[in-house]
Design a protein around this motif. Sequence first.
Motif, PDB file in Angstrom:
ATOM      1  N   SER A  18     -33.512  -5.452 -89.462  1.00 44.81           N
ATOM      2  CA  SER A  18     -32.614  -5.034 -90.538  1.00 44.81           C
ATOM      3  C   SER A  18     -31.847  -3.808 -90.056  1.00 44.81           C
TER       4      SER A  18
ATOM      5  N   ASN B 223     -25.231  -9.205 -89.670  1.00 47.40           N
ATOM      6  CA  ASN B 223     -25.067  -9.318 -91.121  1.00 47.40           C
ATOM      7  C   ASN B 223     -23.736  -9.961 -91.498  1.00 47.40           C
TER       8      ASN B 223
ATOM      9  N   LYS C 250     -27.995 -12.432 -98.153  1.00 51.53           N
ATOM     10  CA  LYS C 250     -28.646 -11.350 -98.890  1.00 51.53           C
ATOM     11  C   LYS C 250     -30.153 -11.619 -98.972  1.00 51.53           C
TER      12      LYS C 250
ATOM     13  N   LEU D 166     -29.602  -5.375 -99.188  1.00 55.36           N
ATOM     14  CA  LEU D 166     -29.550  -5.680 -97.765  1.00 55.36           C
ATOM     15  C   LEU D 166     -29.762  -4.428 -96.920  1.00 55.36           C
TER      16      LEU D 166
END
Length: 487
Positions: free
Chosen positions: A342, A356, A457, A464
């Motif tokens: 992430s 992303n 998402k 996110l």
Amino acid sequence: MKVMFFTLLLGLATPLFSVFAGSSSANQLQVMDDGILALNQRLELIKKAKKSIEVEYFIYSIDPVGRIFTQALLDKAREGVKVRVLVDKSAPVFELKPFYVLGMKNSLPEDKRENIEVKYFNPTMILQFYSTQFRNHRKLLVIDDEFAVTGGRNIADEYFDLNPEYNFLDRDVLLTGPLAKEMRETFDLFWDAKYAKDAKLPKEPKLSDFHCNHADRSCNGATKKQKFRMAMRRYEKNLNKGLDYVTPNADDAVLLDGIQREGERLNKGSQEVTCNETYFYTDTPGKKSRNQLLKNEIAKLIAETNEKIVVESPYFVLYSKTHNEMTELLDKKVKLTVLTNSLYSTDAVYVAAVFNAMAATYVQEGMQAYIYRGKSPIEWGGVSEEAHEGIWGIHSKSATFDDKHTFIGTYNVDPRSRNLNFEMGIVCKNNPELAKLVTSHIQKRIDGAVKLNNKGKPEDGSKLLFDTSFGKKALYWGLMIPSHIFK
């Protein structure tokens, strides 16, 4: 449409290397997910060395791990073992400067100093931007041609669960068997390559080294002595730094004790697997060749997969060709599961921005995408409690195919690894035991991740960009604009 910015940033360029492949043979493989286990096994292997040690890393830091690792190498050099260290000289991460190497040499008796050699790979000036892109990203430790360790870890605290702020969840494989010798032979290819240069050790200044410029009438004997004294102070300061780095102290002893105790405990619960079809693949220095066996072997494993692929990679960046390959795979109804970072857990903001920007497309095409939450492992076996509370990011480069083939190496899923970096990896074929073991390890990390939906998402409704600092978000949003334009 592509622009130079992303060409340089993500490495969408033509490589200047060929590829070498190891042979198939039976070897013992120990998968090491825990950083403390991986460090302790390295130190124990070094203790066993009788003849030779080869060390090759992209990053070799001047920190507690670097200290105890270097001191272990020097202990063997004193015993007469030949030690060769090859470190990539990538400017942003390079730390093993020549005065540390001088400290290593000077810490040994004069008749033992030739037992340790250090070279830098591709020490190109930063102004030669194109040349600096070709980095030796390989990670290898070979002992007596009998044992070899490779995988995602470099030599630094954060790769072994010891950094108080940020650590990597990684994976190594310890190989025992005949393939270790072939892995060492590929080290020789890099060691002997024209891109590998001896570390130029600083020399003690002499007064005779300093001269007056005839045009400078203010220069005299006193001025020369002043310049000499300043140079001597710098030299002595750096020399003391180098000697301090290789001299064991009380903190080193405490750290070593903790690593040994915890490493032995973790080793008792670790599993060793016999692989009868073990292959080693690596890029080698040289001009581009059609025989790019590492990426070709990975492509072959992907093409032959019928049911499922599980991937763990810190970066997941596809360009047109690799995206098409993934689409073809998903069209075959192969289940593709990907675990990556992430924004919160990554050490490379631009990679999170690119991923992303494409995540919704990937999921809509059929990929199951997970991004790591950045928390420490559920089963904590570390030495540093501060590290336990810090941020954790994915750094392993591993994949399993149809629960029977396994890849563990240095190769990220991104254009740099495919086109620019020199990479390596172990492939174990037709071994469900190892494949299921590695898949189970990846699944444990997926349990600490967030699954993305077809809008890119988090499926659980969370944000996110969870837990991310304002500064990191600001950089991310700045990179998201070109990521969306050129995706």
